[in-house]
Design a protein around this motif. Structure first.
Motif, short mmCIF file in Angstrom:
data_model
loop_
_atom_site.label_atom_id
_atom_site.label_comp_id
_atom_site.label_asym_id
_atom_site.label_seq_id
_atom_site.Cartn_x
_atom_site.Cartn_y
_atom_site.Cartn_z
N GLN A 160 13.98 -50.76 -20.26
CA GLN A 160 14.20 -49.42 -20.77
C GLN A 160 14.89 -49.59 -22.12
O GLN A 160 16.05 -50.02 -22.17
CB GLN A 160 15.06 -48.59 -19.83
CG GLN A 160 14.41 -48.30 -18.51
CD GLN A 160 15.35 -47.57 -17.56
OE1 GLN A 160 16.54 -47.53 -17.76
NE2 GLN A 160 14.77 -46.99 -16.53
N ASP B 124 19.26 -50.86 -27.75
CA ASP B 124 19.91 -51.07 -26.46
C ASP B 124 18.85 -51.18 -25.38
O ASP B 124 17.94 -50.35 -25.31
CB ASP B 124 20.86 -49.92 -26.14
CG ASP B 124 21.94 -49.76 -27.20
OD1 ASP B 124 22.55 -50.78 -27.56
OD2 ASP B 124 22.17 -48.62 -27.65
N ASN C 160 18.23 -51.77 -21.18
CA ASN C 160 18.61 -51.92 -19.78
C ASN C 160 17.42 -52.56 -19.08
O ASN C 160 16.29 -52.09 -19.24
CB ASN C 160 18.92 -50.57 -19.13
CG ASN C 160 20.14 -49.93 -19.72
OD1 ASN C 160 21.11 -50.60 -20.04
ND2 ASN C 160 20.10 -48.62 -19.88
N TRP C 161 17.66 -53.62 -18.32
CA TRP C 161 16.55 -54.32 -17.69
C TRP C 161 16.83 -54.58 -16.22
O TRP C 161 17.98 -54.62 -15.79
CB TRP C 161 16.23 -55.62 -18.42
CG TRP C 161 17.35 -56.61 -18.49
CD1 TRP C 161 18.28 -56.72 -19.48
CD2 TRP C 161 17.68 -57.62 -17.54
NE1 TRP C 161 19.15 -57.72 -19.20
CE2 TRP C 161 18.80 -58.30 -18.02
CE3 TRP C 161 17.12 -58.01 -16.34
CZ2 TRP C 161 19.39 -59.35 -17.32
CZ3 TRP C 161 17.70 -59.06 -15.65
CH2 TRP C 161 18.82 -59.72 -16.15
N GLN C 162 15.73 -54.71 -15.48
CA GLN C 162 15.79 -55.03 -14.05
C GLN C 162 14.77 -56.12 -13.75
O GLN C 162 13.63 -56.04 -14.19
CB GLN C 162 15.44 -53.81 -13.19
CG GLN C 162 16.35 -52.64 -13.34
CD GLN C 162 15.88 -51.46 -12.49
OE1 GLN C 162 14.73 -51.39 -12.10
NE2 GLN C 162 16.79 -50.55 -12.22
N THR D 285 20.14 -57.16 -12.55
CA THR D 285 20.01 -56.20 -13.64
C THR D 285 20.92 -56.62 -14.77
O THR D 285 21.81 -57.45 -14.59
CB THR D 285 20.38 -54.77 -13.20
OG1 THR D 285 21.76 -54.77 -12.79
CG2 THR D 285 19.51 -54.29 -12.06
N THR E 177 22.16 -55.54 -19.19
CA THR E 177 22.02 -54.78 -20.43
C THR E 177 22.09 -55.76 -21.59
O THR E 177 22.77 -56.78 -21.52
CB THR E 177 23.12 -53.72 -20.59
OG1 THR E 177 24.39 -54.36 -20.57
CG2 THR E 177 23.05 -52.69 -19.49
N PHE F 289 21.79 -55.79 -26.15
CA PHE F 289 21.77 -54.96 -27.36
C PHE F 289 21.56 -55.84 -28.57
O PHE F 289 21.83 -57.03 -28.55
CB PHE F 289 23.06 -54.15 -27.50
CG PHE F 289 24.29 -55.01 -27.63
CD1 PHE F 289 24.73 -55.44 -28.87
CD2 PHE F 289 24.99 -55.41 -26.50
CE1 PHE F 289 25.84 -56.25 -28.98
CE2 PHE F 289 26.10 -56.21 -26.61
CZ PHE F 289 26.54 -56.63 -27.85
#
Length: 191
Positions: free
Chosen positions: A91, A116, A118-120, A139, A141, A143
């Motif tokens: 994301q 930025d 966000n990953w899973q 998960t 994050t 940046f």
């Protein structure tokens, strides 16, 4: 024995201190493993683990830039593996903030570009109940930041903005690769 001769000879305290420091260094020497070691501890290579991650499409130009950088970083240019045991869902959000504004024209002189992510990471080999979402294995994050000198030329500013987004995307992709490497080298204990 003069005081000059006494300073040349090492004292017992000094030798004992050096011996203790040496023993301490030897006792902790086996505790560290390089992050980018060839094996992950279970006999497989880190590059093999990276090759088992399929990066799911991320919407937007910047999302696609992060995805492409990750595919290249993880597979070495071999492409995105279809049907891999792991899926990486991204994301991506990007933003631009004027850091310095010209007081006469009101136009930004310096802008800060931020990407930025966000990953899973999802294990696709685990069964999922019908209608339920798969639970991520891990998960994180990431940046990336970059700055540009805006200037007054519209097309030059747009190109500089795109280049800054690409640089920030590259930094975010490298950060995600490092986070994935730390997960595969030292995964959390299974419960």
């Amino acid at each position: 024995m003069s005081s000059l001769d006494r300073t040349r000879l090492p004292s017992r305290r000094r030798l004992l201190g050096l011996a203790c420091a040496g023993l301490l260094a030897l006792s902790t020497a086996g505790c560290f493993r390089p992050m980018y070691a060839e094996d992950t501890g279970d006999g497989s290579k880190l590059a093999d683990k990276f090759g088992q991650i399929e990066i799911v499409f991320a919407p937007g130009r910047v999302g696609n830039e992060v995805r492409n950088d990750l595919i290249f970083d993880l597979t070495g240019g071999a492409g995105n593996p279809a049907g891999a045991p792991y899926q990486l869902i991204l994301q991506v959000n990007d933003s631009s903030v004027a850091a310095v504004v010209d007081p006469y024209t009101g136009l930004p002189e310096v802008e800060l570009i931020s990407v930025d992510v966000n990953w899973q990471l999802i294990d696709t080999t685990k069964p999922v109940k019908a209608g339920a979402k798969p639970t991520p294995v891990t998960t994180g994050t990431a940046f990336g930041k970059a700055s540009i000198d805006s200037g007054y030329q519209r097309f030059a500013r747009e190109r500089a903005l795109r280049d800054a987004q690409n640089r920030a995307s590259r930094v975010a992709a490298e950060m995600i690769r490092g986070q994935l490497a730390s997960y595969f080298i030292a995964p959390p204990p299974k419960s």
